[in-house]
Each structure stands twice: as C-alpha cells, then as structure tokens.
Design a protein around this motif. Structure first.
Motif, mmCIF file in Angstrom:
data_model
loop_
_atom_site.group_PDB
_atom_site.id
_atom_site.type_symbol
_atom_site.label_atom_id
_atom_site.label_comp_id
_atom_site.label_asym_id
_atom_site.label_seq_id
_atom_site.Cartn_x
_atom_site.Cartn_y
_atom_site.Cartn_z
ATOM 1 N N GLY A 90 -3.225 15.496 10.828
ATOM 2 C CA GLY A 90 -4.534 14.925 10.514
ATOM 3 C C GLY A 90 -4.451 14.016 9.308
ATOM 4 O O GLY A 90 -3.509 14.101 8.526
ATOM 5 N N PRO A 91 -5.419 13.118 9.183
ATOM 6 C CA PRO A 91 -5.382 12.151 8.089
ATOM 7 C C PRO A 91 -5.494 12.830 6.730
ATOM 8 O O PRO A 91 -6.252 13.775 6.568
ATOM 9 C CB PRO A 91 -6.616 11.278 8.351
ATOM 10 C CG PRO A 91 -7.064 11.578 9.722
ATOM 11 C CD PRO A 91 -6.598 12.959 10.044
ATOM 12 N N ASP A 94 -6.009 11.262 0.668
ATOM 13 C CA ASP A 94 -5.560 10.317 -0.363
ATOM 14 C C ASP A 94 -5.084 8.999 0.206
ATOM 15 O O ASP A 94 -4.967 8.014 -0.519
ATOM 16 C CB ASP A 94 -4.463 10.962 -1.232
ATOM 17 C CG ASP A 94 -3.273 11.407 -0.397
ATOM 18 O OD1 ASP A 94 -3.492 11.723 0.783
ATOM 19 O OD2 ASP A 94 -2.146 11.429 -0.912
ATOM 20 N N THR A 95 -4.782 8.956 1.482
ATOM 21 C CA THR A 95 -4.315 7.694 2.037
ATOM 22 C C THR A 95 -5.288 7.101 3.038
ATOM 23 O O THR A 95 -5.219 5.917 3.333
ATOM 24 C CB THR A 95 -2.966 7.875 2.757
ATOM 25 O OG1 THR A 95 -3.117 8.900 3.721
ATOM 26 C CG2 THR A 95 -1.862 8.205 1.804
ATOM 27 N N THR A 96 -6.172 7.898 3.581
ATOM 28 C CA THR A 96 -7.034 7.410 4.638
ATOM 29 C C THR A 96 -8.482 7.741 4.299
ATOM 30 O O THR A 96 -8.792 8.867 3.946
ATOM 31 C CB THR A 96 -6.665 8.074 5.972
ATOM 32 O OG1 THR A 96 -5.275 7.913 6.174
ATOM 33 C CG2 THR A 96 -7.421 7.449 7.124
ATOM 34 N N SER A 97 -9.333 6.749 4.408
ATOM 35 C CA SER A 97 -10.752 7.017 4.219
ATOM 36 C C SER A 97 -11.525 6.111 5.162
ATOM 37 O O SER A 97 -10.988 5.133 5.669
ATOM 38 C CB SER A 97 -11.163 6.783 2.776
ATOM 39 O OG SER A 97 -10.853 5.476 2.394
ATOM 40 N N VAL A 98 -12.765 6.460 5.365
ATOM 41 C CA VAL A 98 -13.578 5.680 6.290
ATOM 42 C C VAL A 98 -14.497 4.779 5.482
ATOM 43 O O VAL A 98 -15.139 5.222 4.536
ATOM 44 C CB VAL A 98 -14.390 6.615 7.209
ATOM 45 C CG1 VAL A 98 -15.266 5.803 8.142
ATOM 46 C CG2 VAL A 98 -13.441 7.481 8.013
ATOM 47 N N GLY A 99 -14.509 3.517 5.857
ATOM 48 C CA GLY A 99 -15.298 2.539 5.115
ATOM 49 C C GLY A 99 -16.758 2.555 5.523
ATOM 50 O O GLY A 99 -17.161 3.315 6.402
ATOM 51 N N PRO B 3 -14.851 0.679 9.675
ATOM 52 C CA PRO B 3 -13.407 0.489 9.507
ATOM 53 C C PRO B 3 -12.768 1.695 8.834
ATOM 54 O O PRO B 3 -13.423 2.426 8.104
ATOM 55 C CB PRO B 3 -13.313 -0.748 8.621
ATOM 56 C CG PRO B 3 -14.612 -0.826 7.928
ATOM 57 C CD PRO B 3 -15.632 -0.176 8.801
ATOM 58 N N LEU B 5 -9.955 2.772 6.173
ATOM 59 C CA LEU B 5 -9.202 2.171 5.069
ATOM 60 C C LEU B 5 -7.892 2.910 4.881
ATOM 61 O O LEU B 5 -7.884 4.126 4.712
ATOM 62 C CB LEU B 5 -10.004 2.277 3.773
ATOM 63 C CG LEU B 5 -11.019 1.189 3.467
ATOM 64 C CD1 LEU B 5 -12.160 1.245 4.442
ATOM 65 C CD2 LEU B 5 -11.531 1.328 2.062
#
Lengths: 299, 336
Positions: A90-91, A94-99, B3, B5
């Motif tokens: 899973g994401p 610290d590296t992946t976030s939703v904008g 999106p 990021l």
C-alpha cells in the motif's frame, strides 16, 4: 474480620467478575444482517470524558471486479526494493498523497470560458470588486460632458467647464485634480491663462506643495486653543462623531514633540464639518476650551 | 479528478516514463535515485540506487524487464526492474542526456553531451535479454557524431528504421538506424532554440517536439514534414501525444532561474492541452509550482503524469468530460 469475610476478595473482584460488577463495562458489539444485504453493527465505547457512547454502523459490501493483464497482476505482487525495501503493502504516506480535486473540462473556446469564470468565480474577491466598481463608473468630461477624461477634451482650450462651482464638495480630490489637468479656464478670450488666474488659482496662488493630496479647505476645520498634551487620535475620536474624518493634523513642536496648540480636521462632507464646527466650538477639552472655525485658505 | 502526488524526489524531476502496460511509472530527478511507482494507487515499488550524479533520462524496455538510465556521472546503467539491481554500466567521457529503447527493445540509443573537447554523439548498444541479464555487450554497435550542433534528444522511428534527433540549434535530423548516415535535416524550430523534448506517437510514424521557441511541432517520421504547430506563450520543456483522444499535452514555464522573481500565477506552470488536429488550446491543468520538465501519457490514454522543477510528480487519471469532449465535426463524423 467477619466484615471482610462476607465481601468477596478484592483480588477476585478484579480478575474474574470485572465484567459483571463494573458499571462501566461495555456490552459486546452486535452485528445483524439486514434484509437488503447491508450489515448493522452496534458497538459501545467510552469517550474521553468516560461517557458511554453507542455507535451504530451500517455497512454495505460491494465487490469490485477488475480484469487486468496477467503480467500487470504479477507485477502487483513484486517485493519492494531499494528505499522501499521491507515496507508494507500500500502507498506510504511519506511518498504518496492525494492532491486537491481538479475540474478539467476541455472546451473549444477555453480562453473565454476561463475569463468568464474569473469574472464570476470568487477567486480574487477584492480585485474583482474593484473592477466591478469601475465598470459602472462612466468617465464624464467636465467641459463638454462627453465620455472622456477632461484632460482629453477636444474643447479644453476653448471652453470653460460646464458646471463650475455647482459641484458639491463630495469629491474634492478628484475635483481639484481634474481642474488642474484641464488647466481650468477662468476667463475667455486668449487661450493662454496665467497660472494665478486659472480656476482655483485665485485663492490658492499657484500650486501648493503636497501634490494631489493637498487638503480640501472647504470641509476643513481649524481648531485652536488645543492642549499641549493633545494627541491626534484623541482629536480624531472627538470629531469622528460628526462624520467621516479624512485627515487630522495636529501641529507639534519639532523639538519637544508637544502640541503647538492648533490642529486641522478635514471632513469628507462639508455639512458634517459645519455641524462639528457648531458643536465643538467652546468644547472643554483637557483644561482648555476649544475654538473651532472653518479654516481659511492660506494666501 | 484528484491527482496523486508522488514526492519521492528531493530535487527537480528530469524525466518520467510509463511502461508499456501503463501500470508502472519510472521517474528520475537530479537527486541520483530512480523511483518506480504503481500508477493505480501511487505506491512506490522501489528505488534504484547507484548513480553518482543527476539522472537526466530513463527508459523502460517493452517487456518491463530492463530499465536504462543516463546520468551526469557519465554512465548509462541497465537495471533489473524487478529486483532493483544494476546489471550493466556503460561509461562515457561526458554526461548522458537521453536514452531510448528501440521498438522491439533489442537496441538502446543514447545521446551524449558535448563537453570538454568531446563532440556530442548518439550511440547505439545491442541489449540482450538472456536468463542472465548481466550478460551485456561492452561495445556499441553504432556511433553517430554530431559535428555542427549537438543533439539534445533522440528516438527511434517506426520499425526502428530511422533515428530521429532534435538538436540544440532547433533542427531535427533523420539518420539511418543501420548505417548511421544522415538522411535529412529540417529546421523545425526557430534558429538557435533548443529542442527540449521529442516524443513519438504510439505507432512511431510521427512525433512531437517541444522547443524553447514557445512552440511544439508535430512532425512526420518519414519525411520530416511539419504537420502541425502548437503555439504557447512560454518556453516549452516537454510535449506528449495522447492516445485514445486526439490531443497533445505541452508543458513548460519560465526558466528555473527566473522562478523566484515571478509569482506562481505568472509562471505558467500548467499542463496545456491542445487539440492535435485543430491546433486549438482546449484547456489547462494547474497544480505544479515550478516549470514542468516532463510529461508522460499513459499508453492506454487514460491518464497522464507530469514532473516538475518543484520535485513533484503528479499522476492524473482523466475523467468523463475529458473523454466526452469532441468538436462538432468530430461528433458528426462519429454519427455517420
């Protein structure tokens, strides 16, 4: 001794019968399946203040089937490596976030749509409101009443302003400015008018310093016999009761910083100024009695 | 659309690439690490560590087993995508600015920088896909030297017939991929404006170039005729052709050194969508706060990703209005 024997041992109390005896014990969660396939779970918990809270949760389970290329499915099972080595599936936050959500609607006249949105959308509110204000504002020439600036008037050298003197003092700054720009003709005849004969020049011999922010004497009061201890803010508070004050000038001694004993108060509206003049003349301020009169133009 | 990021890099993104199925995305930046990401949820699969300098370029082999990267430490490295191990390193006298696998993945071309007395070159290596991936050749199979103007970008045309290169002086050149002979030169962009990106259509019969002269051109691979021109108001760093819909996406923004002196609103840090055929701008997508350095389109045309000077990769999945949009003529065509 007998007293203690009659009661259950305190150690037992904690270990065995906690659920039964403890008034704060929570009933176990109950899950029921509804007719429409949803599940209702009722559970109890304690909130921060120790109160019992009942939580009813209704859940519907839907199965999403997705067909993917077998190689893609296989790649989903790959072990992580490099900096991600050993991290869980899973994401990682610290590296992946939703904008933030983006609305993207392609359109042929995209630029116009964009402009329209900028007009109606609340984006830059103050900028918009200023534009809005200016949009309805019509430029009116004071010489020929045409829709152009007075300075641009084709008749500015041959005609006098149409409504000279009729202007109320409501907009004194603009008034002065335009007059100057127009070179305001006082007398007819030759096209050249010496500076002291131009409009306004009669009283204000030539241009005074201070540029376009020079004070408007029509709605300015001269206050004398002001206490040495006076402060500008105090005067402003005193006079603001009568109307909008645009400027308070309190003459101060350069060395001591104390008031010199006189001040000028400019109002937006001459009527307010007149009222203030009437009321404040003879007003006891600090230890002195104020004297208020309309300021005279300096000559 | 929301999106995703990807913030795995500490410095500006130089290039991003999808693999052939579009389930993985690879990103390289100036920070020496290659990132591999799942495009479905933005999860990072792993990183490939080993380069000693800024990484300029990356490409994935068509079967997603090998990854090639070119960096400022004057090397090209081949990586085993699955394990993250480096299987081969080729060294050069200068930095490597662009790598690209041929259509069948059996060859790899690389563009090397012109510097320190060395001329810019385009070199081609044969790539082997044996059981042991480390078994690779040391010698290049072809070397093209760019004598007048250095190449900045290059790629393989349809059937690996030509190598097409974009140059620093705004010209596009066509080379025979077997002999290395120069076949044709076209001044595609204004004189002396660098071509910053060159991306092929899915069938590689035409490609798009992004120029510093604020325009992008759609050019035929066969005769280098300029088919379409897309005019923007800012220097372009990247351009991509979308599949499924007839659009192109352009990215740019003012030069990085001027970013601090202008606000984000004036910076033009948006992905611009143009209609491929009608050359009209049809929309923009905001989000980055630095110029866009690279854009890649999902091979199935369901989304795109953009990498920027701000160090972020933004992964977008298109939603319904994007697929619904059609010109009136297109709609009529569809009805027939």
């Amino acid at each position: 001794m007998s007293k203690t024997a009659s009661r259950p041992d305190w150690a037992d109390d904690v270990s065995d019968s906690e659920q039964i005896n403890d008034p704060t014990a929570l009933p176990p969660p109950v899950t029921t399946v509804n007719k429409d396939g949803t599940k209702t779970t009722v559970l109890y918990r304690l909130d921060d203040l120790g109160r019992k809270v009942k939580v009813t949760r209704k859940t519907r389970t839907t199965v999403h089937k997705e067909r993917v290329n077998p190689v893609v499915a296989e790649r989903r099972e790959w072990a992580k490596f490099g900096l991600e080595k050993g991290k869980s599936k899973g994401p990682q936050p610290d590296t992946t976030s939703v904008g933030e959500n983006i609305v993207f609607r392609p359109s042929r006249d995209w630029k116009n749509v964009q402009a329209e949105e900028a007009k109606t959308g609340g984006g830059r509110a103050e900028e918009k409101s200023l534009k809005e204000q200016l949009r309805d504002k019509k430029v009116k020439c004071r010489i020929c009443s045409g829709e152009h600036f007075t300075a641009r008037c084709p008749f500015k050298d041959t005609m006098a302003p149409a409504d000279e003197g009729a202007n109320p003092a409501a907009d004194p700054l603009a008034d002065d400015e335009e007059a100057k720009a127009a070179g305001g003709l006082g007398v007819g005849g030759s096209s050249y008018v010496p500076p002291h004969l131009r409009k306004g020049g009669a009283q204000a011999a030539g241009e005074r310093m201070g540029g376009k922010y020079e004070r408007d004497d029509l709605a300015t009061l001269r206050v004398t016999n002001v206490s040495e201890m006076a402060e500008e803010q105090e005067l402003r508070d005193l006079f603001e009761r009568f109307g909008r004050v645009t400027r308070v000038f309190l003459a101060k001694d350069r060395d001591t910083g104390r008031a010199k004993g006189f001040a000028f108060i400019s109002f937006v509206d001459r009527a307010d100024a007149a009222r203030a003049c009437e009321k404040m003349d003879g007003f006891g301020y600090r230890h002195l009695i104020l004297r208020v009169e309309f300021a005279k133009r300096t000559t | 659309m929301r999106p995703v990021l990807l913030q795995g890099h500490e410095r500006s993104i130089n290039q991003i690439k999808y693999n052939k199925e579009g389930d993985l995305l690879f990103s390289v930046a100036k920070d020496k690490v290659i990132g591999a990401w799942y495009t479905s949820n933005g999860e990072r699969l792993g990183t490939y560590n080993g380069h000693q300098g800024a990484i300029w370029t990356i490409d994935v082999s068509p079967d997603t087993t090998l990854l090639a990267s070119g960096a400022a430490d004057n090397t090209i490295k081949l990586w085993n995508i699955r394990t993250g191990e480096c299987v081969k390193t080729w060294e050069f006298p200068t930095a490597v600015k662009r790598v690209e696998f041929s259509e069948d993945g059996k060859q790899l071309l690389a563009v090397t920088e012109k510097r320190m007395g060395y001329l810019g070159t385009i070199v081609v290596y044969d790539v082997r896909y044996g059981d042991d991936l480390t078994d690779q050749t040391d010698e290049h199979s072809l070397k093209i030297t760019c004598e007048d103007s250095k190449a900045t970008v290059a790629g393989w045309s349809y059937l690996d017939k030509y190598i097409i290169s974009g140059h620093e002086d705004g010209t596009v050149q066509q080379w025979d991929a077997k002999t290395g002979e120069s076949l044709m030169v076209v001044e595609a962009h204004e004189y002396d404006t660098t071509i910053n990106d060159l991306q092929f259509s899915p069938d590689r019969t035409y490609f798009i170039t992004a120029g510093k002269d604020k325009s992008a051109k759609l050019i035929s691979s066969r005769d280098l005729s300029i088919l379409k021109t897309y005019v923007a108001d800012t220097p372009l760093n990247t351009a991509a052709i979308t599949s499924k819909k007839d659009f192109v996406i352009l990215g740019g923004g003012q030069a990085a050194m001027e970013v601090t002196t202008t606000s984000a609103r004036q910076g033009k840090f948006e992905a611009r969508f143009y209609h491929k055929i009608f050359e009209d701008e049809i929309g923009r997508i905001k989000g980055h706060f630095g110029p866009l350095n690279t854009i890649a389109v999902h091979p199935q045309g369901t989304g795109y990703a953009s990498g920027s000077e701000d160090g972020y990769v933004r992964l977008h999945a298109f939603d319904k209005p994007y697929f619904d949009f059609m010109y009136e003529v297109e709609r009529e065509q569809a009805r027939k």
